[in-house]
Design an enzyme around this catalytic site. Structure first.
Site, PDB file in Angstrom:
ATOM      1  CB  CYS A  84       8.047  -4.066  15.775  1.00  0.00           C
ATOM      2  SG  CYS A  84       9.695  -3.707  15.130  1.00  0.00           S
ATOM      3  CB  CYS A 114       2.133   4.221  10.888  1.00  0.00           C
ATOM      4  SG  CYS A 114       2.973   5.504  10.055  1.00  0.00           S
ATOM      5  CB  CYS A 147       4.587  -3.185  13.698  1.00  0.00           C
ATOM      6  SG  CYS A 147       4.558  -2.964  11.910  1.00  0.00           S
ATOM      7  CB  CYS A 175       8.629  -6.443   8.126  1.00  0.00           C
ATOM      8  SG  CYS A 175      10.032  -5.605   8.880  1.00  0.00           S
ATOM      9  CD  GLU A 177      -3.101  -1.128   2.012  1.00  0.00           C
ATOM     10  OE1 GLU A 177      -2.918  -0.516   3.075  1.00  0.00           O
ATOM     11  OE2 GLU A 177      -4.035  -1.915   1.827  1.00  0.00           O
ATOM     12  CB  CYS A 194       3.432   6.926   3.528  1.00  0.00           C
ATOM     13  SG  CYS A 194       3.983   5.597   4.608  1.00  0.00           S
TER      14      CYS A 194
HETATM   15  N1  SAH Z   1      10.355  -0.529   9.286  1.00  0.00           N
HETATM   16  C1  SAH Z   1      10.550   0.844   9.431  1.00  0.00           C
HETATM   17  C2  SAH Z   1       9.587   1.717   8.656  1.00  0.00           C
HETATM   18  C3  SAH Z   1       8.138   1.301   8.602  1.00  0.00           C
HETATM   19  S1  SAH Z   1       7.134   1.524  10.017  1.00  0.00           S
HETATM   20  C4  SAH Z   1      10.531   1.211  10.899  1.00  0.00           C
HETATM   21  O1  SAH Z   1      10.194   0.380  11.710  1.00  0.00           O
HETATM   22  O2  SAH Z   1      10.913   2.330  11.221  1.00  0.00           O
HETATM   23  C5  SAH Z   1       6.846   3.281  10.130  1.00  0.00           C
HETATM   24  C6  SAH Z   1       6.571   3.741  11.559  1.00  0.00           C
HETATM   25  O3  SAH Z   1       5.277   3.302  12.013  1.00  0.00           O
HETATM   26  C7  SAH Z   1       7.565   3.178  12.562  1.00  0.00           C
HETATM   27  O4  SAH Z   1       7.970   4.150  13.469  1.00  0.00           O
HETATM   28  C8  SAH Z   1       6.757   2.119  13.234  1.00  0.00           C
HETATM   29  O5  SAH Z   1       7.311   1.792  14.470  1.00  0.00           O
HETATM   30  C9  SAH Z   1       5.394   2.763  13.313  1.00  0.00           C
HETATM   31  N2  SAH Z   1       4.294   1.836  13.564  1.00  0.00           N
HETATM   32  C10 SAH Z   1       4.179   0.552  13.180  1.00  0.00           C
HETATM   33  N3  SAH Z   1       3.019   0.029  13.607  1.00  0.00           N
HETATM   34  C11 SAH Z   1       2.365   1.001  14.269  1.00  0.00           C
HETATM   35  C12 SAH Z   1       1.094   1.089  14.932  1.00  0.00           C
HETATM   36  N4  SAH Z   1       0.281   0.064  14.963  1.00  0.00           N
HETATM   37  N5  SAH Z   1       0.760   2.261  15.498  1.00  0.00           N
HETATM   38  C13 SAH Z   1       1.578   3.332  15.422  1.00  0.00           C
HETATM   39  N6  SAH Z   1       2.768   3.311  14.813  1.00  0.00           N
HETATM   40  C14 SAH Z   1       3.170   2.161  14.238  1.00  0.00           C
HETATM   41 FE1  SF4 Z   2       9.074  -4.074  10.382  1.00  0.00          FE
HETATM   42 FE2  SF4 Z   2       6.916  -2.989  11.515  1.00  0.00          FE
HETATM   43 FE3  SF4 Z   2       9.147  -3.283  12.940  1.00  0.00          FE
HETATM   44 FE4  SF4 Z   2       9.058  -1.438  10.974  1.00  0.00          FE
HETATM   45  S1  SF4 Z   2       7.838  -1.441  12.853  1.00  0.00           S
HETATM   46  S2  SF4 Z   2      10.708  -2.917  11.391  1.00  0.00           S
HETATM   47  S3  SF4 Z   2       7.735  -2.520   9.476  1.00  0.00           S
HETATM   48  S4  SF4 Z   2       7.906  -4.945  12.079  1.00  0.00           S
END
Ligand code: SAH
Ligand code: SF4
Length: 400
Positions: free
Chosen positions: A148, A377, A151, A144, A124, A137
């Site tokens: 995390c 995000c 996420c 991935c 997306e 974005c």
């Molecule tokens: N993988 C990279 C970039 C993609 S995520 C990273 O982790 O930085 C982009 C941002 O969205 C990151 O800061 C991530 O931690 C945040 N993010 C992911 N899932 C989220 C959620 N459910 N609520 C708020 N922020 C989130």
């Molecule tokens: Fe991967 Fe989500 Fe962690 Fe970013 S925040 S590194 S997209 S698992």
């Protein structure tokens, strides 16, 4: 030099980021897709296709302008090229973008595109219009490798890295949709609809370094889309060995998914912390602004109720980042079905922000955009997946 052996040996290769040799992106009929080739690769490919070496550099410049400045997709429209050269291009090359499967437009103007790439995978892309700017974005991977815990992308296995062409393609298809390519003969219009790019979609961009770099170089190239390096922000979870390279080879702004102020909590939220902990990450960040001459590093901090949102956390954060030119982006947690966390209350988020603000940091609280189309995000792809899964599973068993 052939297109596949552009030298990359100078870059440190760590076990995690081993660079696999890349194949020329070919369409089904053997034609090479021009989108995503670096200037050197395009030059080599043109020579391979029979362009005399002496002309190659000029030809690269001409084709480049048509494709990336004018947004032309048909070799027949490249009117300053000789007819037989256009025919050669059409025979050996294609100009192909990922396919937009669906487009949703939110009440607040946010646009979300579901984009299909080769192999039928989907990512997306989100466009967020704001006063005086428009941020796109984009994604760097399908899924991935990292996990995390807050996420949604982290619950999906890595399917594959996007190619450089698929990354640039996301920018180009957004410009298509917004009607942003210049019109020949029309007065020059300097307003930018896509004025900023954030690599904050799906995936960890620093685990797809070469493709992300090549794509961003194309986006920054002055003869094409020409977005300045400070208009691009790459967000990483903290892949320390690639941070200096990001400064040197891309030079864009950096955002870091910090999210916690102790290793104990960060280990749980951002498990890559077990490999490169907070101290190691901060040491790498301290050298970044000098290397890239960028202004500030953005510390992203997701607000999770009762996990990382106390006043003590705020004070610890200030101590940790002391001396680093920084801004702190507080992200109210975007809940997804089955997520093990809750969003911190508005009061908590504001109290946290005030402490940081009083210590001198710009502390924007990210306002949710495009909520009606699930464009936030960590939710990218989830709505689509959910819709699909709900067709095949009984309610309450979405498998998320
Ligand atoms: N993988 C990279 C970039 C993609 S995520 C990273 O982790 O930085 C982009 C941002 O969205 C990151 O800061 C991530 O931690 C945040 N993010 C992911 N899932 C989220 C959620 N459910 N609520 C708020 N922020 C989130
Ligand atoms: Fe991967 Fe989500 Fe962690 Fe970013 S925040 S590194 S997209 S698992």
């Amino acid at each position: 030099m052939t297109p596949t052996d552009i030298p990359q040996a100078t870059a440190p290769i760590t076990q995690d980021v081993l660079t696999l040799p890349r194949k020329m992106p070919e369409g089904g009929d053997g034609r090479i897709n021009i989108i995503g080739l670096t200037r050197d690769q395009l030059r080599a490919a043109l020579i391979d296709a029979g362009t005399p070496e002496k002309q190659a550099k000029m030809r690269v410049g001409q084709v480049w302008q048509w494709v990336y400045h004018w947004g032309v997709r048909d070799f027949g429209q490249m009117t300053n090229l000789a007819k037989d050269f256009r025919a050669l291009l059409a025979e050996k090359f294609e100009i192909a973008l990922p396919e937009v499967v669906t487009k949703q437009v939110s009440r607040d103007g946010t646009r979300k595109y579901l984009v299909r790439i080769a192999g039928g995978h989907e990512v997306e892309v989100v466009y967020i219009p704001e006063e005086g700017r428009g941020t796109l974005c984009i994604s760097s991977q399908v899924g991935c490798t990292l996990t995390c815990s807050f996420c949604h992308t982290g619950t999906q296995k890595l399917v594959r890295n996007l190619t450089a062409g698929e990354i640039v393609g996301q920018v180009m298809l957004a410009r298509d949709d917004l009607g942003e390519w210049p019109v020949q003969g029309a007065p020059k219009d300097e307003t930018r609809l896509v004025s900023n790019i954030v690599l904050m979609g799906m995936g960890e961009p620093l685990y797809n370094f070469d493709n992300v770099r090549d794509a961003m170089k194309i986006v920054m190239d002055n003869e094409g889309i020409a977005l300045g390096r400070r208009r691009i922000t790459l967000s990483t979870s903290g892949v320390v060995p690639e941070i200096a390279r990001t400064a040197e080879e891309i030079g864009c702004l950096l955002a870091v998914s910090f999210h916690a102020t102790t290793d104990e909590v960060r280990d749980k939220l951002v498990p890559i912390n077990k490999k490169w902990n907070i101290a190691t990450l901060l040491a790498a960040l301290r050298t970044y602004p000098n290397l890239s001459n960028s202004e500030r590093i953005t510390f992203e901090y997701v607000m999770l109720q009762g996990v990382n949102d106390t006043k003590e956390d705020a004070y610890r954060l200030i101590e940790l980042i002391r001396g680093i030119p920084a801004k702190i982006n507080l992200i109210p947690f975007n809940e997804w079905p089955g997520a093990p966390y809750k969003r911190s209350s508005g009061n908590r988020i504001h109290a946290f922000a005030d402490i940081l603000y009083n210590a001198g940091y710009a502390t924007p609280i990210r306002t949710p955009r495009g909520e009606d189309i699930m464009a936030a995000c960590g939710q990218l792809k989830s709505a689509t997946e959910r819709a699909r899964k709900s067709k095949t599973r009984p309610e309450g068993e979405t498998g998320l």
